[in-house]
Design a protein around this motif. Structure first.
Motif, PDB file in Angstrom:
ATOM      1  N   GLY A   1     -43.955  42.776   4.064  1.00 11.50           N
ATOM      2  CA  GLY A   1     -42.721  42.119   3.668  1.00 11.50           C
ATOM      3  C   GLY A   1     -42.657  41.875   2.174  1.00 11.50           C
ATOM      4  N   LEU A   2     -43.764  41.425   1.585  1.00 15.72           N
ATOM      5  CA  LEU A   2     -43.799  41.184   0.144  1.00 15.72           C
ATOM      6  C   LEU A   2     -43.614  42.476  -0.643  1.00 15.72           C
ATOM      7  N   ILE A   3     -44.197  43.560  -0.145  1.00 18.51           N
ATOM      8  CA  ILE A   3     -44.046  44.859  -0.816  1.00 18.51           C
ATOM      9  C   ILE A   3     -42.584  45.309  -0.780  1.00 18.51           C
ATOM     10  N   LEU A   4     -41.937  45.127   0.360  1.00 21.49           N
ATOM     11  CA  LEU A   4     -40.523  45.522   0.467  1.00 21.49           C
ATOM     12  C   LEU A   4     -39.642  44.687  -0.456  1.00 21.49           C
ATOM     13  N   VAL A   5     -39.991  43.415  -0.632  1.00 22.74           N
ATOM     14  CA  VAL A   5     -39.224  42.570  -1.552  1.00 22.74           C
ATOM     15  C   VAL A   5     -39.496  42.969  -3.000  1.00 22.74           C
ATOM     16  N   ALA A   6     -40.746  43.333  -3.288  1.00 26.26           N
ATOM     17  CA  ALA A   6     -41.124  43.659  -4.668  1.00 26.26           C
ATOM     18  C   ALA A   6     -40.534  44.985  -5.135  1.00 26.26           C
ATOM     19  N   PHE A   7     -40.308  45.919  -4.200  1.00 29.05           N
ATOM     20  CA  PHE A   7     -39.857  47.250  -4.606  1.00 29.05           C
ATOM     21  C   PHE A   7     -38.506  47.232  -5.333  1.00 29.05           C
ATOM     22  N   PRO A   8     -37.452  46.612  -4.789  1.00 24.91           N
ATOM     23  CA  PRO A   8     -36.189  46.584  -5.537  1.00 24.91           C
ATOM     24  C   PRO A   8     -36.270  45.768  -6.826  1.00 24.91           C
ATOM     25  N   LEU A   9     -37.151  44.766  -6.863  1.00 27.81           N
ATOM     26  CA  LEU A   9     -37.326  44.018  -8.105  1.00 27.81           C
ATOM     27  C   LEU A   9     -37.899  44.923  -9.196  1.00 27.81           C
ATOM     28  N   TRP A  10     -38.841  45.787  -8.806  1.00 23.82           N
ATOM     29  CA  TRP A  10     -39.374  46.749  -9.764  1.00 23.82           C
ATOM     30  C   TRP A  10     -38.296  47.758 -10.166  1.00 23.82           C
ATOM     31  N   GLN A  11     -37.468  48.195  -9.207  1.00 18.18           N
ATOM     32  CA  GLN A  11     -36.383  49.111  -9.536  1.00 18.18           C
ATOM     33  C   GLN A  11     -35.463  48.507 -10.598  1.00 18.18           C
ATOM     34  N   ALA A  12     -35.134  47.237 -10.443  1.00 19.87           N
ATOM     35  CA  ALA A  12     -34.263  46.577 -11.409  1.00 19.87           C
ATOM     36  C   ALA A  12     -34.930  46.495 -12.783  1.00 19.87           C
ATOM     37  N   LEU A  13     -36.208  46.120 -12.821  1.00 24.90           N
ATOM     38  CA  LEU A  13     -36.926  46.041 -14.092  1.00 24.90           C
ATOM     39  C   LEU A  13     -37.032  47.411 -14.738  1.00 24.90           C
ATOM     40  N   ARG A  14     -37.314  48.442 -13.942  1.00 21.82           N
ATOM     41  CA  ARG A  14     -37.406  49.811 -14.459  1.00 21.82           C
ATOM     42  C   ARG A  14     -36.087  50.247 -15.086  1.00 21.82           C
TER      43      ARG A  14
ATOM     44  N   SER B   1     -14.013  47.837 -24.929  1.00 20.20           N
ATOM     45  CA  SER B   1     -12.999  48.858 -24.661  1.00 20.20           C
ATOM     46  C   SER B   1     -13.510  50.276 -24.859  1.00 20.20           C
ATOM     47  N   ASN B   2     -14.662  50.447 -25.537  1.00 22.17           N
ATOM     48  CA  ASN B   2     -15.148  51.795 -25.808  1.00 22.17           C
ATOM     49  C   ASN B   2     -16.585  52.019 -25.348  1.00 22.17           C
ATOM     50  N   ALA B   3     -17.104  51.136 -24.502  1.00 22.30           N
ATOM     51  CA  ALA B   3     -18.501  51.238 -24.078  1.00 22.30           C
ATOM     52  C   ALA B   3     -18.597  51.415 -22.563  1.00 22.30           C
ATOM     53  N   PHE B   4     -19.440  52.334 -22.157  1.00 23.07           N
ATOM     54  CA  PHE B   4     -19.741  52.507 -20.744  1.00 23.07           C
ATOM     55  C   PHE B   4     -20.775  51.463 -20.328  1.00 23.07           C
ATOM     56  N   GLN B   5     -20.592  50.904 -19.138  1.00 22.00           N
ATOM     57  CA  GLN B   5     -21.512  49.877 -18.645  1.00 22.00           C
ATOM     58  C   GLN B   5     -22.488  50.491 -17.643  1.00 22.00           C
ATOM     59  N   LEU B   6     -23.759  50.468 -17.990  1.00 18.60           N
ATOM     60  CA  LEU B   6     -24.789  50.976 -17.098  1.00 18.60           C
ATOM     61  C   LEU B   6     -24.958  50.049 -15.904  1.00 18.60           C
ATOM     62  N   GLN B   7     -25.176  50.628 -14.733  1.00  9.79           N
ATOM     63  CA  GLN B   7     -25.382  49.858 -13.516  1.00  9.79           C
ATOM     64  C   GLN B   7     -26.814  50.038 -13.017  1.00  9.79           C
ATOM     65  N   LEU B   8     -27.298  49.064 -12.278  1.00 11.13           N
ATOM     66  CA  LEU B   8     -28.642  49.151 -11.709  1.00 11.13           C
ATOM     67  C   LEU B   8     -28.619  50.005 -10.446  1.00 11.13           C
ATOM     68  N   SER B   9     -29.533  50.964 -10.367  1.00 12.08           N
ATOM     69  CA  SER B   9     -29.657  51.793  -9.158  1.00 12.08           C
ATOM     70  C   SER B   9     -30.742  51.188  -8.272  1.00 12.08           C
ATOM     71  N   VAL B  10     -30.392  50.078  -7.633  1.00 17.59           N
ATOM     72  CA  VAL B  10     -31.346  49.292  -6.850  1.00 17.59           C
ATOM     73  C   VAL B  10     -30.899  49.268  -5.392  1.00 17.59           C
ATOM     74  N   ASP B  11     -31.839  49.470  -4.487  1.00 16.49           N
ATOM     75  CA  ASP B  11     -31.556  49.388  -3.056  1.00 16.49           C
ATOM     76  C   ASP B  11     -32.036  48.029  -2.544  1.00 16.49           C
TER      77      ASP B  11
END
Length: 210
Positions: free
Chosen positions: A128-141, A169-179
């Motif tokens: 369970g802790l690993i599954l919680v940690a994985f998207p947190l790492w995705q966000a940090l990455r 008005s002239n900047a693209f906003q990057l989004q997090l690719s987190v599951d």
């Protein structure tokens, strides 16, 4: 599903994951040697959504506004981008293999008729802790990638902002690719693990009384 079939399925997943990691490692190391670029992609929001498609049928008008897209970047050679890929590969691969190995141990205990033990509760908790940690790492990455990309692509005339910055008005906003589904599943497993722990404690207490 029987415990034997479940364990066989977990063993299959473990083997497939190991094979995938071997292939991914070979590509990660070999691509720069062969001069092949490595591709990275992130979802982005457009600064000014464009109503690019409109149609009118039988008095009904419809319009599609295009405001989302994908930023694709190719990197070659052994640089900071490659180093971050290696770190991501190592951490994500380690979380995957450790989680599957713990799940394999748990299914083995179920097959042996010993699902309610202190060891099984601990293994479920770690999964369970690993599954919680994985998207947190995705966000940090992704935030680390965004920091590098903003500086590099701004020199090429492409303005980028992070998900936590206001969009200009002239900047693209990057989004997090987190599951975040992994985190939800992990929290559910933590609840189940706690139920296992309480059940084991009650059983041991009853056995001591008897």
């Amino acid at each position: 599903m029987s415990a034997r079939l479940l364990r066989a399925l977990v063993n299959l997943l473990l083997g497939l994951a190991l094979g995938f990691l071997v292939v991914a490692a070979a590509i990660l190391v070999g691509a720069p040697l062969l001069g092949e670029p490595l591709l990275s992609q992130w979802p982005v929001l457009a600064p000014q959504p464009d109503p690019a498609w409109q149609v009118s049928v039988a008095g009904i008008e419809a319009a599609v506004t295009l405001g989302q897209g994908v930023l694709s970047v190719e990197h070659s050679g052994y640089g900071w981008h490659w180093a971050l890929r290696v770190v991501d590969f190592a951490i994500s691969g380690a979380l995957l293999m450790v989680g599957l190995w713990l799940l394999r141990r748990f299914t083995g205990e179920v097959g042996d008729g010993l699902p309610f033990s202190s060891g099984s509760a601990k293994r479920l908790r770690w999964v369970g802790l690993i599954l919680v940690a994985f998207p947190l790492w995705q966000a940090l990455r992704d935030l680390l990638w965004h920091t590098m990309l903003k500086g590099e692509l701004s020199q090429q005339g492409l303005a980028l902002v992070s998900p936590f910055q206001s969009q200009t008005s002239n900047a693209f906003q990057l989004q997090l690719s987190v599951d975040w589904g992994f985190a939800v599943t992990g929290l559910l497993l933590l609840v189940v693990a706690e139920a296992f722990r309480v059940g084991v404690a009650l059983r041991e207490e009853n056995e001591e009384i008897i």
